[in-house]
Design a protein around this motif. Structure first.
Motif, PDB file in Angstrom:
ATOM      1  N   ILE A 108      37.232  80.552  24.830  1.00  0.00           N
ATOM      2  CA  ILE A 108      36.912  80.038  26.012  1.00  0.00           C
ATOM      3  C   ILE A 108      37.815  80.850  27.057  1.00  0.00           C
ATOM      4  N   PRO A 116      33.606  72.696  28.808  1.00  0.00           N
ATOM      5  CA  PRO A 116      34.749  73.293  27.364  1.00  0.00           C
ATOM      6  C   PRO A 116      35.841  73.971  27.855  1.00  0.00           C
ATOM      7  N   TYR A 148      39.135  76.039  22.594  1.00  0.00           N
ATOM      8  CA  TYR A 148      38.527  76.236  21.253  1.00  0.00           C
ATOM      9  C   TYR A 148      39.302  76.616  20.169  1.00  0.00           C
ATOM     10  N   LEU A 208      32.221  80.332  27.773  1.00  0.00           N
ATOM     11  CA  LEU A 208      32.575  80.133  26.150  1.00  0.00           C
ATOM     12  C   LEU A 208      31.738  81.361  25.551  1.00  0.00           C
ATOM     13  N   TYR A 261      27.359  84.474  25.673  1.00  0.00           N
ATOM     14  CA  TYR A 261      28.372  83.804  26.312  1.00  0.00           C
ATOM     15  C   TYR A 261      27.400  82.727  27.426  1.00  0.00           C
ATOM     16  N   VAL A 306      37.548  71.401  19.474  1.00  0.00           N
ATOM     17  CA  VAL A 306      36.875  71.890  21.033  1.00  0.00           C
ATOM     18  C   VAL A 306      37.258  70.759  21.787  1.00  0.00           C
TER      19      VAL A 306
END
Length: 297
Positions: free
Chosen positions: A100, A215, A218, A148, A136, A208
């Motif tokens: 991320i 998000p 990670y 992400l 992504y 996560v």
């Protein structure tokens, strides 16, 4: 747009497959997909496999004996009898890398985003990008814009695709277990905009962090099956992650979700709740190996 809708766009961009297959270093599993929530033993397969047949690697082939896996896929297909030939394939967690990144500017054009992502990947992977396949999704969180990114080795992705194509199946999506578990959590409706997902299987631990419905962090860590220190190590990694988040943003996640394929998951969730002082919920209370398969539908 809430976390459910935003993550759903990324993880469910392919049509519903006829079945979901998971290949892990310790086991093989599959699930016939259905619009109904109820799952019977006729709908899934779980098959432990011997050490050394599947090696989770990012850039080198994973399968020592492709014929063995193809035969297992054939037998599984005969048992499940799915309607259609499209499948989702869940690769070993440590055969991929998930990152991320915070974008330098929320107003970057798509081409500029790609250049930024590839620059970050070259720094983090230390491998030529022509050996990597990546996808992504961007997320807005207040004034920040994060992305992400999920990476697979091109040779590894092609290896799994070829194995399934040989059996006349069509792998529409390749993913990894922790992403599928995250999809399952958000699809069911996460209870909080800030949460930590702990996904602990026989060979990996993934953490996560979702903050403000997007998000944020990670982490992936390899575990060794049957290692007596795994549970203590998991608790320590979770504690470190929560402390890191608290130091960065001055608050803890409101909730922790745990999916554990280890023995005695109740012990793990109980100890985690005592350690963190945060509400902890299991993703599935029984047969937790099904969580990635359900999330891959």
């Amino acid at each position: 747009m809430g976390v459910r809708e935003r993550i759903k766009r990324y993880f469910l961009e392919q049509p519903r497959p006829s079945a979901v297959f998971q290949i892990a270093p310790s086991y093989f599993a599959a699930l016939k997909t259905s619009a109904e929530f109820r799952i019977t033993p006729d709908d899934y397969v779980y098959h432990p496999i011997s050490s050394g047949l599947v090696e989770a690697q990012l850039l080198q082939k994973n399968i020592a004996q492709p014929g063995w896996l193809q035969e297992l896929i054939k037998k599984t297909w005969r048992k499940l009898k799915p309607s259609g030939h499209s499948v989702t394939v869940i690769l070993p967690e440590m055969s991929a890398r998930a990152f991320i990144f915070q974008l330098e500017s929320a107003s970057l054009a798509p081409a500029e985003q790609v250049r930024f992502i590839e620059w970050k990947l070259e720094h983090h992977l230390s491998h030529p990008l022509d050996r990597v396949r990546y996808s992504y999704q961007t997320f807005n969180s207040g004034r920040e814009k994060r992305v992400l990114v999920v990476c697979l080795g091109e040779e590894v992705a092609a290896e799994y695709e070829a194995i399934f194509t040989e059996k006349k199946l069509h792998p529409g999506k390749l993913t990894i277990p922790s992403l599928s578990v995250l999809n399952l959590v958000v699809r069911a409706g996460a209870e909080a905009g800030d949460f930590l997902l702990v996904d602990a299987d026989l060979d990996y631990l993934s953490l996560v962090v979702v903050l403000d419905s997007a998000p944020y962090l990670y982490r992936q860590k390899q575990l060794w099956p049957e290692n007596e220190s795994n549970r203590a190590g998991i608790l320590k990694e979770v504690e470190n992650t929560v402390n890191f988040i608290e130091d960065k943003i001055r608050r803890k996640p409101a909730l922790v979700y745990v999916r554990s394929n280890l023995g005695n998951p109740v012990w793990l969730t109980t100890e985690m709740e005592k350690l963190l002082g945060i509400k902890v919920e299991e993703v599935l209370s029984e047969q937790q190996f099904l969580a990635p398969l359900m999330g891959g539908q």
